[in-house]
Design a protein around this motif. Structure first.
Motif, mmCIF file in Angstrom:
data_model
loop_
_atom_site.group_PDB
_atom_site.id
_atom_site.type_symbol
_atom_site.label_atom_id
_atom_site.label_comp_id
_atom_site.label_asym_id
_atom_site.label_seq_id
_atom_site.Cartn_x
_atom_site.Cartn_y
_atom_site.Cartn_z
ATOM 1 N N ALA A 98 0.744 -1.084 -0.040
ATOM 2 C CA ALA A 98 -0.121 0.065 -0.057
ATOM 3 C C ALA A 98 0.857 1.256 0.054
ATOM 4 O O ALA A 98 0.570 2.198 -0.608
ATOM 5 C CB ALA A 98 -1.033 0.035 1.253
ATOM 6 N N GLY A 99 1.962 1.167 0.639
ATOM 7 C CA GLY A 99 2.734 2.232 0.775
ATOM 8 C C GLY A 99 3.527 2.551 -0.559
ATOM 9 O O GLY A 99 3.689 3.671 -1.090
ATOM 10 N N LYS A 100 3.963 1.516 -1.318
ATOM 11 C CA LYS A 100 4.316 1.740 -2.601
ATOM 12 C C LYS A 100 3.495 2.234 -3.589
ATOM 13 O O LYS A 100 3.620 3.082 -4.553
ATOM 14 C CB LYS A 100 4.987 0.144 -3.237
ATOM 15 N N LEU A 101 2.329 1.878 -3.402
ATOM 16 C CA LEU A 101 1.219 2.437 -4.321
ATOM 17 C C LEU A 101 0.934 3.934 -4.280
ATOM 18 O O LEU A 101 0.633 4.629 -5.051
ATOM 19 C CB LEU A 101 -0.073 1.530 -4.296
ATOM 20 N N ALA A 102 0.994 4.136 -2.874
ATOM 21 C CA ALA A 102 0.370 5.382 -2.333
ATOM 22 C C ALA A 102 1.777 6.531 -2.804
ATOM 23 O O ALA A 102 1.318 7.607 -3.778
ATOM 24 C CB ALA A 102 0.353 5.685 -0.995
ATOM 25 N N LEU A 103 2.963 6.057 -2.744
ATOM 26 C CA LEU A 103 4.005 6.859 -3.448
ATOM 27 C C LEU A 103 3.889 7.072 -4.797
ATOM 28 O O LEU A 103 4.225 8.185 -5.493
ATOM 29 C CB LEU A 103 5.363 6.422 -2.937
ATOM 30 N N ALA A 104 3.737 5.808 -5.666
ATOM 31 C CA ALA A 104 3.692 5.812 -7.025
ATOM 32 C C ALA A 104 2.439 6.859 -7.656
ATOM 33 O O ALA A 104 2.735 7.457 -8.503
ATOM 34 C CB ALA A 104 3.238 4.480 -7.463
ATOM 35 N N ALA A 105 1.340 6.903 -6.860
ATOM 36 C CA ALA A 105 0.479 7.695 -7.142
ATOM 37 C C ALA A 105 0.558 9.219 -6.958
ATOM 38 O O ALA A 105 0.443 9.972 -8.009
ATOM 39 C CB ALA A 105 -1.092 7.438 -6.395
ATOM 40 N N LEU A 106 1.322 9.469 -6.085
ATOM 41 C CA LEU A 106 1.674 10.892 -5.636
ATOM 42 C C LEU A 106 2.876 11.171 -6.891
ATOM 43 O O LEU A 106 2.383 12.483 -7.171
ATOM 44 C CB LEU A 106 2.338 10.938 -4.350
ATOM 45 N N ASN A 107 3.668 10.468 -7.080
ATOM 46 C CA ASN A 107 4.544 10.926 -8.057
ATOM 47 C C ASN A 107 4.212 11.055 -9.293
ATOM 48 O O ASN A 107 4.528 11.938 -10.045
ATOM 49 C CB ASN A 107 5.845 9.888 -8.096
ATOM 50 N N HIS A 108 3.370 10.014 -9.673
ATOM 51 C CA HIS A 108 2.517 10.153 -11.045
ATOM 52 C C HIS A 108 1.820 11.404 -11.204
ATOM 53 O O HIS A 108 1.756 12.304 -12.206
ATOM 54 C CB HIS A 108 1.656 9.033 -11.263
ATOM 55 N N ALA A 109 0.960 11.807 -10.141
ATOM 56 C CA ALA A 109 0.354 13.212 -10.167
ATOM 57 C C ALA A 109 1.231 14.291 -10.132
ATOM 58 O O ALA A 109 0.721 15.394 -10.938
ATOM 59 C CB ALA A 109 -0.508 13.116 -8.784
ATOM 60 N N ILE A 110 2.326 14.358 -9.327
ATOM 61 C CA ILE A 110 3.301 15.469 -9.467
ATOM 62 C C ILE A 110 4.057 15.780 -10.658
ATOM 63 O O ILE A 110 3.945 16.748 -11.427
ATOM 64 C CB ILE A 110 4.254 15.199 -8.220
ATOM 65 N N LYS A 111 4.206 14.585 -11.453
ATOM 66 C CA LYS A 111 4.486 14.774 -13.010
ATOM 67 C C LYS A 111 3.533 15.566 -13.838
ATOM 68 O O LYS A 111 3.943 16.457 -14.591
ATOM 69 C CB LYS A 111 4.748 13.317 -13.347
ATOM 70 N N ASP A 112 2.156 14.985 -13.617
ATOM 71 C CA ASP A 112 1.229 15.689 -14.600
ATOM 72 C C ASP A 112 0.920 17.058 -14.033
ATOM 73 O O ASP A 112 0.595 17.852 -14.832
ATOM 74 C CB ASP A 112 -0.188 14.823 -14.301
ATOM 75 N N LEU A 113 1.447 17.504 -12.878
ATOM 76 C CA LEU A 113 1.002 18.498 -12.271
ATOM 77 C C LEU A 113 2.141 19.688 -12.887
ATOM 78 O O LEU A 113 1.978 20.708 -13.474
ATOM 79 C CB LEU A 113 1.230 18.880 -10.700
ATOM 80 N N LYS A 114 3.399 19.295 -12.775
ATOM 81 C CA LYS A 114 4.543 19.894 -13.535
ATOM 82 C C LYS A 114 4.445 20.080 -14.908
ATOM 83 O O LYS A 114 4.683 21.481 -15.354
ATOM 84 C CB LYS A 114 5.726 19.063 -13.363
ATOM 85 N N ASP A 115 3.834 18.995 -15.807
ATOM 86 C CA ASP A 115 3.653 19.672 -17.153
ATOM 87 C C ASP A 115 2.380 20.337 -17.327
ATOM 88 O O ASP A 115 2.232 20.442 -18.811
ATOM 89 C CB ASP A 115 3.965 18.310 -17.857
#
Length: 342
Positions: A98-115
């Motif tokens: 669950a921790g791995k998925l939570a971090l993956a979700a956050l990182n994916h969202a940050i990438k989309d925020l940045k672009d």
């Protein structure tokens, strides 16, 4: 105008799938107002959302899985899988998966925020313990986003209809707080709060209350010197510049006498000093907003609540308000108008 967008796309990182994040997300997105105003995009895994849809009896909740941001459908709730393998959902359990998925979700969202693919991010609660590892140091969403976006400083800003509280120090042990209460740090947080109240909340001439660090705001040096040596000179500097900044106020009397109603923002010196009164007044409707970022990020003001996860007891009010607050802040910043043009 980008022809792809007719409503702002607001991303939701799912957080810990074994906490109440999925439940409050599904319940909040079932509010018809949300889909009329924004296009939700959940960063998670379809299996986890399907599990809670069935487990909680939320059969009226529907979503569409997409492979990338270009496939977003503006009349539906969208979902992107952030991990390939289907996760095991265990409500109330702390798991590394669950921790791995939570971090993956956050990182994916940050990438989309940045672009610029999404206009704002709402973060569902996660568990810091099952995210941290030898390679990842995660103190909190606020600090992680600040670093990821390359921003020098940000402000943890707890907001609701009746009260807004910002913090000089955030996720720090109490033994470290006094060392971090410096003139430069207070000035930085004050600047962010002043600008945020103007740009994000539409307050023309913000009036801010600054709390003291020590009991009775130091009692003129009897109970501590930080007020006289650090906090008061900063307040005087801002007053001399024509800003409506007042204090330092003893925290207990300030909230006990409901003085918060007279101010647009309150600057607290440390985490519990600000969050205890805030959550006492606005636990089900309060929103955690990260001010000072070039992007909009909000979250509900509660944690994973493992003890009630999967029991259909979680209140979605704070998550719903977090989505609506993100929408309002986008509009205040001028990033979206009522015609749907960005």
């Amino acid at each position: 105008m980008n022809p792809r967008k007719n409503k702002p796309v607001i991303g939701i990182s799912i957080g810990d799938i074994n906490g109440i994040g999925p439940e409050v997300t599904l319940k909040a997105l079932m509010d018809n107002r949300i889909l009329r105003l924004v296009t939700p995009l959940i960063y998670a895994h379809g299996k986890a959302i399907t599990f809670y849809r069935k487990h909680l009896g939320l059969e009226d909740f529907n979503f569409m899985q997409i492979k990338n941001i270009q496939e977003v459908h503006h009349k539906k709730v969208n979902l992107i899988n952030v991990v390939e393998e289907s996760p095991e959902v265990m409500p109330g359990a702390e798991t590394q998966e669950a921790g791995k998925l939570a971090l993956a979700a956050l990182n994916h969202a940050i990438k989309d925020l940045k672009d610029g693919s999404i206009e704002a991010l709402v973060t569902a609660p996660l568990n810091k313990h099952n995210i941290n590892s030898e390679t990842v140091k995660f103190v909190g969403h606020t600090e992680y986003l600040t670093e990821a976006l390359g921003v020098k400083d940000s402000l943890m800003f707890l907001v609701s209809e009746d009260i807004r509280v910002g913090l000089v120090t955030g996720h720090l042990p109490l033994s470290e707080v006094s060392k971090q209460v410096t003139a430069d740090r207070i000035k930085s947080k004050l600047e962010i709060m002043l600008q945020s109240l103007k740009n994000d909340f539409g307050v023309g001439k913000p009036k801010i209350a600054v709390l003291g660090l020590n009991p009775h705001a130091g009692e003129e040096g009897l109970l501590g010197t930080e007020e006289n040596n650090i906090i008061k000179p900063v307040i005087k500097e801002y007053k001399d510049k024509g800003q409506l900044v007042f204090g330092p106020y003893p925290a207990d009397g300030f909230f006990g006498m409901l003085q918060h109603k007279k101010f647009d923002g309150i600057l607290a010196m440390y985490h519990d000093q600000g969050l205890i009164p805030f959550k006492s007044m606005a636990f089900e409707t309060g929103v955690n907003f990260t001010a000072g970022l070039p992007v909009v990020r909000t979250s509900p003001d509660h944690g994973t609540a493992y003890n009630i996860a999967g029991k259909n007891q979680a209140d979605e009010g704070s998550m719903r308000e977090a989505v609506l607050a993100a929408y309002d802040i986008i509009r205040h910043r001028g990033g979206w108008d009522e015609s749907g043009e960005s």
